[in-house]
Design a protein around this motif. Sequence first.
Motif, mmCIF file in Angstrom:
data_model
loop_
_atom_site.group_PDB
_atom_site.id
_atom_site.type_symbol
_atom_site.label_atom_id
_atom_site.label_comp_id
_atom_site.label_asym_id
_atom_site.label_seq_id
_atom_site.Cartn_x
_atom_site.Cartn_y
_atom_site.Cartn_z
ATOM 1 N N SER A 82 57.354 64.269 -16.648
ATOM 2 C CA SER A 82 57.954 65.609 -16.672
ATOM 3 C C SER A 82 58.948 65.853 -15.550
ATOM 4 N N SER A 83 58.755 65.198 -14.425
ATOM 5 C CA SER A 83 59.636 65.458 -13.290
ATOM 6 C C SER A 83 60.047 64.151 -12.629
ATOM 7 N N ILE A 84 61.341 63.978 -12.456
ATOM 8 C CA ILE A 84 61.893 62.780 -11.809
ATOM 9 C C ILE A 84 62.896 63.217 -10.757
ATOM 10 N N SER A 85 62.778 62.627 -9.570
ATOM 11 C CA SER A 85 63.749 62.883 -8.513
ATOM 12 C C SER A 85 64.431 61.571 -8.165
ATOM 13 N N ARG A 86 65.733 61.559 -8.223
ATOM 14 C CA ARG A 86 66.450 60.348 -7.859
ATOM 15 C C ARG A 86 66.133 60.015 -6.407
ATOM 16 N N ASN A 87 65.860 58.766 -6.135
ATOM 17 C CA ASN A 87 65.390 58.367 -4.808
ATOM 18 C C ASN A 87 66.059 57.068 -4.368
ATOM 19 N N ASN A 88 65.683 56.577 -3.209
ATOM 20 C CA ASN A 88 66.289 55.378 -2.635
ATOM 21 C C ASN A 88 65.282 54.233 -2.510
ATOM 22 N N TYR A 89 64.304 54.188 -3.401
ATOM 23 C CA TYR A 89 63.233 53.197 -3.274
ATOM 24 C C TYR A 89 63.781 51.775 -3.149
ATOM 25 N N LEU A 90 64.638 51.368 -4.080
ATOM 26 C CA LEU A 90 65.142 49.993 -4.055
ATOM 27 C C LEU A 90 66.024 49.739 -2.842
ATOM 28 N N ARG A 91 66.851 50.701 -2.503
ATOM 29 C CA ARG A 91 67.712 50.534 -1.325
ATOM 30 C C ARG A 91 66.875 50.416 -0.058
ATOM 31 N N ASP A 92 65.882 51.279 0.081
ATOM 32 C CA ASP A 92 65.047 51.255 1.287
ATOM 33 C C ASP A 92 64.194 49.992 1.340
ATOM 34 N N THR A 93 63.614 49.609 0.212
ATOM 35 C CA THR A 93 62.724 48.451 0.181
ATOM 36 C C THR A 93 63.470 47.147 0.437
ATOM 37 N N LEU A 94 64.683 47.043 -0.095
ATOM 38 C CA LEU A 94 65.447 45.799 -0.018
ATOM 39 C C LEU A 94 66.581 45.861 1.004
ATOM 40 N N ASN A 95 66.641 46.952 1.741
ATOM 41 C CA ASN A 95 67.671 47.122 2.776
ATOM 42 C C ASN A 95 69.081 46.987 2.203
ATOM 43 N N ILE A 96 69.312 47.703 1.108
ATOM 44 C CA ILE A 96 70.627 47.726 0.460
ATOM 45 C C ILE A 96 71.404 48.919 0.997
ATOM 46 N N SER A 97 72.600 48.692 1.471
ATOM 47 C CA SER A 97 73.383 49.776 2.071
ATOM 48 C C SER A 97 73.796 50.807 1.029
ATOM 49 N N ASP A 98 74.030 52.015 1.471
ATOM 50 C CA ASP A 98 74.363 53.117 0.575
ATOM 51 C C ASP A 98 75.695 52.914 -0.146
ATOM 52 N N ASN A 99 76.579 52.111 0.427
ATOM 53 C CA ASN A 99 77.899 51.935 -0.204
ATOM 54 C C ASN A 99 77.895 50.857 -1.284
ATOM 55 N N ARG A 100 76.726 50.274 -1.554
ATOM 56 C CA ARG A 100 76.619 49.282 -2.618
ATOM 57 C C ARG A 100 75.945 49.905 -3.842
ATOM 58 N N LYS A 101 76.344 49.481 -5.019
ATOM 59 C CA LYS A 101 75.736 49.945 -6.257
ATOM 60 C C LYS A 101 74.568 49.026 -6.618
ATOM 61 N N VAL A 102 73.535 49.625 -7.185
ATOM 62 C CA VAL A 102 72.331 48.872 -7.532
ATOM 63 C C VAL A 102 72.249 48.704 -9.046
ATOM 64 N N LEU A 103 72.306 47.446 -9.482
ATOM 65 C CA LEU A 103 72.174 47.074 -10.889
ATOM 66 C C LEU A 103 70.760 46.522 -11.075
ATOM 67 N N LEU A 104 70.001 47.104 -11.989
ATOM 68 C CA LEU A 104 68.590 46.735 -12.141
ATOM 69 C C LEU A 104 68.303 46.084 -13.482
ATOM 70 N N TYR A 105 67.699 44.884 -13.424
ATOM 71 C CA TYR A 105 67.063 44.285 -14.596
ATOM 72 C C TYR A 105 65.569 44.310 -14.342
ATOM 73 N N HIS A 106 64.804 44.864 -15.279
ATOM 74 C CA HIS A 106 63.351 44.801 -15.135
ATOM 75 C C HIS A 106 62.740 44.268 -16.412
ATOM 76 N N GLY A 107 61.797 43.347 -16.255
ATOM 77 C CA GLY A 107 61.186 42.712 -17.417
ATOM 78 C C GLY A 107 60.866 41.257 -17.146
ATOM 79 N N GLY A 108 60.668 40.500 -18.216
ATOM 80 C CA GLY A 108 60.284 39.104 -18.093
ATOM 81 C C GLY A 108 61.446 38.195 -17.747
ATOM 82 N N PHE A 109 61.157 37.158 -16.981
ATOM 83 C CA PHE A 109 62.143 36.127 -16.653
ATOM 84 C C PHE A 109 61.898 34.954 -17.597
ATOM 85 N N SER A 110 62.472 35.039 -18.779
ATOM 86 C CA SER A 110 62.236 34.015 -19.788
ATOM 87 C C SER A 110 63.510 33.760 -20.583
#
Length: 285
Positions: A82-110
């Motif tokens: 019901s409620s989602i807030s955009r956050n910086n989880y991936l940037r904070d966890t992986l030390n990705i700078s704010d000026n970089r865009k984050v492209l996400l693939y999630h799922g199986g590596f097959s």
Amino acid sequence: MVSSDEIFNEMEFNKSGLYFHPLITIITSKKIVKWILRAYERFLIRRSDAVFVVNDSIGKILAQHYNISQPFTVRNCPELVSSISRNNYLRDTLNISDNRKVLLYHGGFSANRGLHNLVESMVYLPDFTLVMMGYGPLKEELAVYASDMGVDNRVAIIDAVPVNKLINVISSADIGVMPIQGNILSYYLSLPNKIFECLMAGVPVAASNLPEMARIIMDHKVGVTFNPEDPRDIAQVVAATLRDPDYSSMRQRARSAALSVCNWEEEAKVFWNVYKNALDARLGT
């Protein structure tokens, strides 16, 4: 009550045009085994009170192949968040700078998921970091390939997160990517739950130009499609999406689609209504 043999839920569409469970598909190298399984499937599906599929395209093929009524479509959508807030989880966890865009693939590596082409696309996306979140037999191979391509400093391969945290983690990405290759029918007609998880997180989608995925993206105007066999095309499409003045609206439409129609609560209405009608028919009520 209605038994499991009388409600037929198709799971995995193999290259012969039939459905088998993925584990069964692995052991069907002998023709006699394949024949027995196909005959067993034909026996079950023609005696079922109802058949469920994950999209209409697969349903049409089954209806023609087995000479049955059009199966009921119940998409593999996530439960409402019901409620989602955009956050910086991936940037904070992986030390990705704010000026970089984050492209996400999630799922199986097959195989057949276009992951090597996705990694290679990073050659043409210097301002992006690709996060590959999941598990599977290609994990180490993909890490080596990223190094061979000279992009290992911009490709992060991490473990999957618990389901109850998934939507929140996805929402920290700028775009979700699904480069599935359509070289077998199972994948060509796939409609992965990953698309709907991105929508629930309010994240636009870049996916292969395959029929069912493209239909969701185009119908709801929540992303773009690309040629999964061409790393340069993947890169060009992804980069253009983030530059698009309509990007913020895409995020809003993604979330709106998830809240209104692309959620399990809506899909479950079809599911339980079919069960109720089948049970009523059995009981004569």
